[in-house]
Design a protein around this motif. Structure first.
Motif, mmCIF file in Angstrom:
data_model
loop_
_atom_site.group_PDB
_atom_site.id
_atom_site.type_symbol
_atom_site.label_atom_id
_atom_site.label_comp_id
_atom_site.label_asym_id
_atom_site.label_seq_id
_atom_site.Cartn_x
_atom_site.Cartn_y
_atom_site.Cartn_z
ATOM 1 N N LEU A 1 1.100 -1.120 0.176
ATOM 2 C CA LEU A 1 0.079 -0.361 0.066
ATOM 3 C C LEU A 1 0.640 1.218 0.387
ATOM 4 O O LEU A 1 1.003 2.128 -0.727
ATOM 5 N N ASP A 2 2.261 1.022 1.262
ATOM 6 C CA ASP A 2 2.637 2.199 0.920
ATOM 7 C C ASP A 2 2.899 2.748 -0.579
ATOM 8 O O ASP A 2 3.821 4.115 -1.220
ATOM 9 N N CYS A 3 3.806 1.845 -1.398
ATOM 10 C CA CYS A 3 4.589 2.091 -2.561
ATOM 11 C C CYS A 3 2.669 2.100 -3.585
ATOM 12 O O CYS A 3 3.661 1.509 -4.550
ATOM 13 N N ASN A 4 2.010 1.925 -3.311
ATOM 14 C CA ASN A 4 0.817 1.823 -5.083
ATOM 15 C C ASN A 4 0.775 0.906 -5.284
ATOM 16 O O ASN A 4 0.871 1.057 -6.213
ATOM 17 N N TRP A 5 1.249 -0.312 -4.680
ATOM 18 C CA TRP A 5 0.662 -1.251 -5.241
ATOM 19 C C TRP A 5 2.378 -1.802 -6.664
ATOM 20 O O TRP A 5 2.590 -2.342 -7.162
ATOM 21 N N GLU A 6 3.018 -0.698 -6.781
ATOM 22 C CA GLU A 6 4.323 -0.626 -7.434
ATOM 23 C C GLU A 6 5.317 -1.767 -7.235
ATOM 24 O O GLU A 6 5.594 -1.664 -6.108
ATOM 25 N N GLY A 7 6.343 -2.288 -8.471
ATOM 26 C CA GLY A 7 7.280 -3.248 -8.435
ATOM 27 C C GLY A 7 6.173 -4.565 -8.463
ATOM 28 O O GLY A 7 5.207 -5.052 -8.288
ATOM 29 N N GLU A 8 7.279 -5.466 -8.627
ATOM 30 C CA GLU A 8 6.540 -6.627 -9.295
ATOM 31 C C GLU A 8 6.096 -7.563 -8.753
ATOM 32 O O GLU A 8 4.914 -8.588 -8.299
ATOM 33 N N LYS A 9 6.417 -7.921 -7.496
ATOM 34 C CA LYS A 9 6.056 -8.453 -6.294
ATOM 35 C C LYS A 9 4.660 -7.792 -5.702
ATOM 36 O O LYS A 9 3.496 -8.757 -5.389
ATOM 37 N N ASN A 10 4.924 -5.998 -5.363
ATOM 38 C CA ASN A 10 3.353 -5.694 -4.912
ATOM 39 C C ASN A 10 2.435 -5.752 -5.695
ATOM 40 O O ASN A 10 0.864 -5.939 -5.910
ATOM 41 N N GLN A 11 2.724 -5.936 -7.031
ATOM 42 C CA GLN A 11 1.824 -6.334 -8.381
ATOM 43 C C GLN A 11 1.336 -7.597 -8.128
ATOM 44 O O GLN A 11 -0.212 -8.329 -8.271
ATOM 45 N N ARG A 12 2.294 -8.838 -7.822
ATOM 46 C CA ARG A 12 1.372 -9.862 -7.449
ATOM 47 C C ARG A 12 0.241 -10.089 -5.944
ATOM 48 O O ARG A 12 -0.689 -10.691 -6.481
ATOM 49 N N LEU A 13 1.152 -8.992 -5.325
ATOM 50 C CA LEU A 13 0.060 -9.176 -4.039
ATOM 51 C C LEU A 13 -1.441 -8.280 -4.450
ATOM 52 O O LEU A 13 -2.849 -8.387 -4.240
ATOM 53 N N ARG A 14 -0.835 -6.787 -5.214
ATOM 54 C CA ARG A 14 -2.606 -6.429 -6.172
ATOM 55 C C ARG A 14 -2.923 -7.454 -6.419
ATOM 56 O O ARG A 14 -4.473 -7.485 -6.625
ATOM 57 N N LYS A 15 -2.877 -8.737 -7.330
ATOM 58 C CA LYS A 15 -3.810 -9.677 -8.301
ATOM 59 C C LYS A 15 -4.589 -9.903 -6.856
ATOM 60 O O LYS A 15 -6.047 -10.460 -7.353
ATOM 61 N N LEU A 16 -3.994 -10.293 -6.002
ATOM 62 C CA LEU A 16 -4.784 -10.837 -5.292
ATOM 63 C C LEU A 16 -5.906 -10.640 -4.444
ATOM 64 O O LEU A 16 -7.271 -10.789 -4.466
ATOM 65 N N ALA A 17 -5.277 -9.182 -4.389
ATOM 66 C CA ALA A 17 -6.292 -8.050 -3.292
ATOM 67 C C ALA A 17 -7.808 -7.828 -4.713
ATOM 68 O O ALA A 17 -8.336 -7.116 -3.937
ATOM 69 N N ALA B 1 -3.432 4.218 -1.574
ATOM 70 C CA ALA B 1 -3.825 3.382 -1.690
ATOM 71 C C ALA B 1 -4.360 1.872 -0.940
ATOM 72 O O ALA B 1 -4.590 2.263 -0.431
ATOM 73 N N THR B 2 -6.055 1.366 -1.364
ATOM 74 C CA THR B 2 -6.938 0.533 -0.042
ATOM 75 C C THR B 2 -5.912 -1.156 -0.334
ATOM 76 O O THR B 2 -6.259 -1.371 -1.565
ATOM 77 N N PRO B 3 -6.200 -1.384 1.195
ATOM 78 C CA PRO B 3 -6.516 -3.128 0.561
ATOM 79 C C PRO B 3 -7.289 -3.863 -0.668
ATOM 80 O O PRO B 3 -6.966 -4.889 -0.765
ATOM 81 N N ASP B 4 -8.632 -3.078 -1.162
ATOM 82 C CA ASP B 4 -9.137 -3.620 -1.404
ATOM 83 C C ASP B 4 -8.352 -4.197 -3.247
ATOM 84 O O ASP B 4 -8.689 -4.626 -4.256
ATOM 85 N N GLY B 5 -6.554 -3.254 -3.702
ATOM 86 C CA GLY B 5 -7.064 -3.266 -4.785
ATOM 87 C C GLY B 5 -6.735 -1.808 -5.195
ATOM 88 O O GLY B 5 -6.115 -1.387 -6.082
ATOM 89 N N ARG B 6 -7.740 -0.979 -5.495
ATOM 90 C CA ARG B 6 -7.509 0.090 -5.348
ATOM 91 C C ARG B 6 -6.058 0.848 -5.581
ATOM 92 O O ARG B 6 -5.374 1.088 -4.273
#
Length: 804
Positions: A591-607, A671-676
């Protein structure tokens, strides 16, 4: 094939409409100059008398005109669609924005250099004396900081008049202004005899008499204007019409109307003068087909009125409402872009005696809306188990044309919501919408059924996840625990939920504090003897609405983003605590990175793939309902400024009527935990988050049905978008009507539609000149799509397109 009369009616309506929409909105300084002169002359008088005398001066000296071929008369400003300025409420922002009114990305207003100079000339007189000055003087440090965080927004209640009322049209039509003047004079004489030292009551009754007499003179000015125009008119038909207008305005608004045309003119004068008295909005018409029907029926039966002539008059009345305007500061305009006035007009539904109220005028209004095709009035239809199927079908046909109206209210649920806050069933049956989706009892309710301080639920959740520290400003007003570390790690879902409830109460307390500060000032600066004389109990109690004159008085905040919060909590619960796919620290870093980065993008997909409201999934739907309940359980502890001063209630209820605020409020939330992503819109009203409703319209209806709709007298708003082809043909139309009936049976409160495809909207954004008449449902109101700022256009484009 159209008859000659129908062709002539359509020609006139088109002409008057085209003349109106070809006029660019502008700023008119006339009212501002007149009220400044009046206030200078009356500085030693009580405020309510100053307000009445100012209205008298304005109505006596302002410019008046009658538009070509228009049959309904009365103007708010010196030019059609011009917005008057109300310096008594606020002026600093006006001076600050003088050079930007014509450069806005939405709600643009022309302004001449001469107008700028006139407004600057009155600035020294008003500086430090306005309603906004009084509010800012009394705001607490915590309240100011909470607004800087983006959690609360005072908007209109801190810098404009209140509006948000439905006058008692039945009383007005029965008595005329002359009858109400007589009532005020009788009370005045009684007070002189029984309580001559009661200055407050004496001032109130004198103010009512001054204000209503000013309105009577205003009507007679139009009588004289029409007579003068008739003398110079060569067209025989128009000459006759002007003579008729002259006769009507010589009687109206002083005398009770004798026929449908006169009644319509009286209703319009009442609406117009309330808007000249105060720059609030949501001055609404209540159950138009109920109080106007006796005049219609009598005229039709006597042969003096045909359906076609009545359609012409009502369509011209509707067009006339769009000649009125209001300008707001840009930071408030963002919360309701599209030049909205929210003047709700409602038809259909159950009557107080338990029978159905649908009549021929209900259908005529649908036809008139189709003819006028403009944002005002904010047209609504009530329906219940005994409504004729024809009412829903005719409403559906208008919706199918892509008009965005009517919005639809389900009587059984709305009535239960009003009963929940203590309104009797008989009174509740007579409800009407006051503005967007908020409901009230016509002629008996105080200001602001909703629209008090806005509360950004999405921002509160962001603060919870950051231990109270706002990432954008660094401001911290409350923390989850004594540790001031922003990187708090929650060990269970219950810990987060308890923190949510703690923060929600803290900021709701501040919102209620904000309301009382604004109301205390409005009680003085928005004293409205004209409007108050049309609300039950005000004349009897010698009190304005804001002083506690109304019979009922409930208010609500505008709560923004409950679905975003619910979806986010569901994602946390599912991914972190139930399935343990990620830990809280990983989520927080993403969230702090606004979903940026490869790992965070995978997490965003889960969200993004976590359960989402709007898909009939109990897992998330129940959590969203919990968010509503967490706010509802707070409300019994709050009361508004009128508590103990006369009205029934004076408490709070809940509303998701938040106009277009979900867009600018989203800009304040990371950014919010729902993937927004950061800055994206929050959810609108009670609707699912943008693009998250993937299981069809029935699933959306079932999700919304699980919310505490019968506890939400402040109004529950659901927006849906359908592709045009889905409603084509009788079979599809019947399916749509069946969907509406199913939604009612499920326990829906309100529903409204856009029937337009995203490609059309994208092209309209790119080529606005090709779509001058593209009407769109923004939130609880409609607007021409091309008048909206780009961010709101994008949010509407992003809504899910459903099929049946």
């Amino acid at each position: 094939m159209l008859s000659q009369q129908e062709k002539e009616t359509d020609r006139r309506i088109k002409k008057v409409r085209d003349d109106l929409v070809s006029t660019t909105p502008s700023i008119c300084p006339e009212r501002a100059l007149l009220i400044t002169e009046s206030y200078k002359e009356t500085e030693s008088s009580p405020m309510i008398l100053r307000r009445a005398m100012a209205l008298d001066k304005i109505l006596t000296e302002m410019s008046i005109f009658i538009e070509d071929e228009q049959l309904i008369v009365g103007n708010q400003a010196s030019i059609v669609r011009a917005a008057p300025i109300f310096p008594e409420y606020s002026i600093d922002w006006i001076i600050k924005e003088l050079d930007t009114f014509d450069k806005r990305p939405g709600d643009v207003f022309k302004i001449s250099e001469k107008t700028k100079q006139k407004l600057m000339s009155i600035y020294p007189f008003w500086k430090g004396k306005t309603h906004q000055d009084e509010v800012l003087k009394n705001l607490t440090e915590l309240n100011i900081l909470a607004e800087r965080q983006g959690v609360i927004h005072r908007g209109g209640i801190s810098m404009s008049g209140d509006g948000h009322i439905i006058p008692n049209h039945e009383k007005i039509l029965m008595k005329g202004y002359g009858g109400i003047i007589a009532e005020a004079k009788e009370n005045l004489e009684r007070i002189k005899l029984t309580d001559p030292k009661n200055d407050h009551a004496l001032n109130f009754y004198n103010a009512v008499v001054i204000a209503l007499n000013a309105a009577v003179k205003f009507g007679k000015r139009f009588s004289e204007k029409a007579k003068e125009m008739s003398l110079n008119e060569e067209n025989v038909k128009r000459k006759h019409e002007l003579d008729q207008i002259s006769v009507i305005c010589n009687r109206i608004p002083e005398q009770p109307p004798k026929n449908f045309y006169e009644a319509l003119q009286l209703v319009y004068f009442t609406h117009l003068i309330m808007m000249i008295e105060s720059n609030g909005h949501s001055f609404s018409f209540g159950r138009f087909d109920q109080y106007m029907y006796p005049f219609y029926k009598k005229d039709v039966e006597s042969g003096v009125l045909t359906y076609e002539k009545a359609r012409e008059l009502v369509a011209l009345f509707f067009i006339k409402l769009n000649s009125l305007n209001k300008v707001r500061p840009w930071d408030h305009t963002e919360f309701g872009v599209g030049y909205p006035l929210y003047s709700n007009l409602m038809v259909g539904g159950i009557k107080a005696d338990g029978t159905d109220g649908t009549n021929e005028l209900s259908y005529l209004c649908i036809d008139a809306m189709r003819s006028s095709w403009l944002p005002e009035p904010n047209f609504s239809v009530r329906y219940w188990s005994q409504s004729p199927k024809k009412l829903l079908k005719e409403s559906a046909k208008l919706i199918r044309e892509g008009f965005g109206m009517p919005s639809l209210f389900c009587d059984e649920t709305v009535i239960e919501a009003l009963k929940y806050i203590g309104i009797s069933e008989k009174a509740a049956r007579d409800y009407a919408s006051m503005g967007c989706v908020e409901v009230a009892i016509p002629g008996k309710w105080g200001h602001r059924a909703t629209g008090m301080t806005y509360i950004n639920f999405g921002k509160i959740l962001e603060l919870v996840l950051n231990n109270g520290i706002d990432p954008m400003t660094g401001i911290c007003l409350i923390s989850v625990n004594d540790d001031k570390n922003r990187d708090i790690l929650f060990k269970s879902y219950d810990e987060i939920w308890q923190a949510w409830k703690k923060f929600l109460k803290f900021y709701t307390d501040l919102a209620v504090e904000s309301d009382k500060i604004c109301d205390t000032s409005l009680k003085i600066h928005d004293a409205d003897p004209f409007a108050s004389s049309f609300i039950d109990c005000c004349v009897k109690r010698a009190k304005t609405i804001k002083e506690g004159g109304a019979q009922y008085d409930f208010v609500s905040h505008s709560t923004v983003g409950p679905t975003t919060v619910g979806d986010s909590l569901a994602a946390i619960k599912k991914l972190v605590f139930d399935n343990k796919l990620i830990n809280f620290k990983e989520l927080k870093e993403a969230l702090d990175c606004n979903w940026e980065g490869e790992k965070n993008q995978r997490l965003r997909k889960l969200a993004k793939n976590a359960p989402k409201f709007g898909n009939d999934d109990d897992y998330v739907d129940n959590i969203v309902a919990d968010v509503y309940e967490s706010y509802l359980e707070l409300l019994p502890m709050y009361c508004n400024e009128r508590a103990g001063k006369g009205p029934i209630g004076c408490g709070y209820t809940m509303s998701t009527s938040n106009i277009s605020s979900y867009v600018p409020y989203g800009m304040d939330v990371g950014a919010t935990p729902d993937g927004r992503a950061a800055g994206e819109p929050l959810n609108e009203g009670a609707s699912p988050c943008l693009g998250s409703d993937r299981s069809g319209p029935t699933a959306v209806a079932k999700s919304v049905s699980k919310l505490p709709n019968t506890k939400m007298a402040g109004g529950q708003l659901l927006n849906m978008k359908f592709t045009p082809g889905v409603l084509e043909g009788d079979e599809n139309l019947n399916k749509f009507v069946a969907f509406l009936e199913a939604y009612r049976q499920l326990g829906g409160f309100h529903i409204q539609f856009n029937v337009v495809d995203s490609e059309t909207l994208k092209d309209a954004k790119k080529h606005p000149e090709k779509y001058p008449d593209l009407m769109i449902r923004v939130a609880g109101y409609c607007a021409l799509f091309t008048s909206l700022m780009p961010e709101v256009q994008d949010a509407i484009i992003a809504r899910t397109e459903h099929s049946i």
